[in-house]
Design an enzyme around this catalytic site. Structure first.
Site, short mmCIF file in Angstrom:
data_model
loop_
_atom_site.label_atom_id
_atom_site.label_comp_id
_atom_site.label_asym_id
_atom_site.label_seq_id
_atom_site.Cartn_x
_atom_site.Cartn_y
_atom_site.Cartn_z
N GLN A 83 55.64 42.07 55.18
CA GLN A 83 54.64 43.12 55.05
C GLN A 83 54.61 43.68 53.64
O GLN A 83 53.54 44.02 53.12
CB GLN A 83 54.90 44.25 56.06
N HIS A 91 52.10 42.29 51.01
CA HIS A 91 50.65 42.53 51.05
C HIS A 91 50.19 43.27 49.80
O HIS A 91 49.26 42.85 49.14
CB HIS A 91 50.30 43.36 52.29
N GLU A 106 52.43 50.41 62.70
CA GLU A 106 51.44 49.36 62.97
C GLU A 106 52.11 48.18 63.67
O GLU A 106 51.68 47.72 64.73
CB GLU A 106 50.81 48.91 61.65
N HIS A 107 53.18 47.67 63.06
CA HIS A 107 53.96 46.56 63.63
C HIS A 107 55.37 47.06 63.94
O HIS A 107 56.01 47.65 63.06
CB HIS A 107 54.08 45.39 62.66
N ASP A 158 50.39 37.77 63.28
CA ASP A 158 49.33 37.76 62.27
C ASP A 158 48.40 36.57 62.44
O ASP A 158 47.22 36.65 62.08
CB ASP A 158 49.94 37.70 60.87
N HIS A 215 17.54 73.86 84.76
CA HIS A 215 18.51 72.96 85.37
C HIS A 215 18.63 73.27 86.87
O HIS A 215 18.61 72.38 87.71
CB HIS A 215 19.88 73.11 84.71
#
Length: 433
Positions: free
Chosen positions: A262, A265, A330-331, A364, A423
């Site tokens: 990761q 990235h 996230e992971h 992934d 109504h």
């Protein structure tokens, strides 16, 4: 030497240190906002002409008409036939697994009938048209094409429009092949905020969509934020994240490489290890030092680890679960002996990778579940991209004559209480005398 943070949950100021580590400013600065607003306005008011101008300026792709920005289906299919057979086989293998997984998410319309004949239910309808943004040029991700397009097609979306920038006319064959495999209907070679604007508002050539999905840079993310409401969006994604929880019994080289996966990235990515074993944290630190020089993207990895990475020691795995729910990663890798024991207490995580052999990288590409996941602690309230993101739900209400007597009286009373006499009368008109 990699200067990665070492934190201990027993430290009095640990929570403050953790909060500082997790903080990430996702808001675009004024300059980016101003640029994006101008682009959106110009594309909205000038259509194709503005798209052509921005494509020439930012991507150095100069064409005479917007029709020339579309890649025909014949080229997608030709690319699929001519790419390396091993790459095609890998893409098709991954696509089959992604499709099989997402088919389990398909929702069906339903209804039930009450004793008086009233029918209530829910109608599931796929979106008509979806726009898929794909990063282009050298930073091309065919896996993102599969992960975004396949759930849309499984959901029943009629038309999927893909936009991908092609700087200097550079087209990535794997992206085109993935689009062919996933069933993308139309592809335009545009990118940036101008592509988001074209999808959101429509131009003379590029059709307006109902929702925009897919990753992009800060200009793309900012544009998606601005057009939300005109169209739907998937999410505003932050930097990639991984949290590895390990009991100290996994090969430390494996864990170091999982953190690298990761961190490579970009410099803002976050990689964190949580372990109750101090000696194991030392071993992972040693593995980081040993393996980093072998990484082609070592400079990016080192910057990410030093800026936002950490090795955190905790009292035990119960406290590790507390860390998971605070971080909401996230992971999440549970590299422990019995990950299923921890699972019931984990409330916040985008994707959970269980066991020593389940590297995040499998998710992934080809495990099957979606890799479009909530970042920056948004896993506290949001979910991975899925089939459910490409459908909408309509309530079904069919009240019988008998049912109108009961419901009408109650509705009229409540409407009177809210001071809405029309109504109330609307409900009472259907009551029997």
């Amino acid at each position: 030497m990699v200067n990665i943070r070492r934190l201990d949950a027993a430290q009095p100021d640990f929570r403050a240190q953790l909060d500082a580590l997790l903080a990430w400013e996702s808001v675009s600065d004024d300059k980016v906002n101003d640029i994006v607003r101008e682009i959106l306005h110009n594309v909205r008011t000038r259509g194709d002409a503005a798209v052509l101008e921005y494509t020439a300026r930012f991507d150095q792709l100069d064409v005479q008409s917007a029709e020339q920005l579309e890649i025909p289906q014949e080229r997608l299919q030709m690319t699929l036939r001519t790419i390396d057979p091993k790459l095609r086989e890998a893409l098709e293998f991954a696509a089959d697994r992604i499709k099989a997984y997402h088919e389990h998410q398909v929702e069906k319309s339903w209804n039930y009938e009450e004793e008086d004949g009233t029918i209530l239910g829910q109608k599931i309808t796929p979106l008509d048209r979806v726009g898929l943004y794909v990063p282009g040029g050298k930073a091309a991700y065919p896996s993102s094409v599969l992960m975004n397009a396949i759930p849309a097609k499984v959901a029943g979306v009629e038309e999927l429009i893909m936009v991908v920038p092609t700087p200097h006319g550079e087209v990535n064959d794997m992206v085109l092949a993935a689009a062919a495999i996933a069933g993308v209907d139309r592809v335009f070679t545009i990118g940036g905020a101008q592509a988001v604007a074209a999808l959101a508002y429509g131009t003379e050539t590029i059709p307006q969509v109902d929702k925009i999905v897919g990753p992009g840079n800060i200009f793309v993310a900012t544009a998606k934020r601005y057009v939300y409401g005109t169209v739907g969006i998937d999410m505003i994604a932050g930097p990639s994240e991984i949290l590895v929880v390990c009991d100290g019994k996994t090969n430390p080289d494996w864990i170091a490489m999982d953190l690298f996966s990761q961190a490579e990235h970009d410099e803002d990515a976050q990689a964190i290890l949580v372990t109750p074993d101090v000696a194991f944290a030392d071993q992972v630190a040693a593995s980081i030092e040993k393996l980093l020089p072998t990484m082609p993207r070592r400079d990016i990895i080192q910057k990410a680890l030093e800026a936002r990475g950490a090795l955190i020691t905790v009292r035990d795995l119960d406290e590790a679960v507390e860390m998971i729910n605070i971080i909401a990663p996230e992971h999440l890798e549970l590299s422990v002996e019995a990950p299923e024991v921890l699972l019931p207490d984990i409330r916040h995580a985008g994707a959970i990778f269980m066991g020593r052999y389940t590297s995040e990288a499998l998710g992934d590409y080809c495990a099957g579940p979606n890799h479009v996941l909530p970042t920056s602690r948004t896993a506290r309230f949001s979910s991975p991209l899925g089939v459910y993101d490409f459908v909408k739900r309509s309530s079904i209400i069919m009240v019988s004559e008998e049912g109108a007597q009961t419901l009408g009286e109650v509705a009229a009373i409540l409407a009177d209480g809210e001071g809405l006499p029309a109504h109330a009368q609307s409900a009472r008109y259907r009551l029997k005398d």
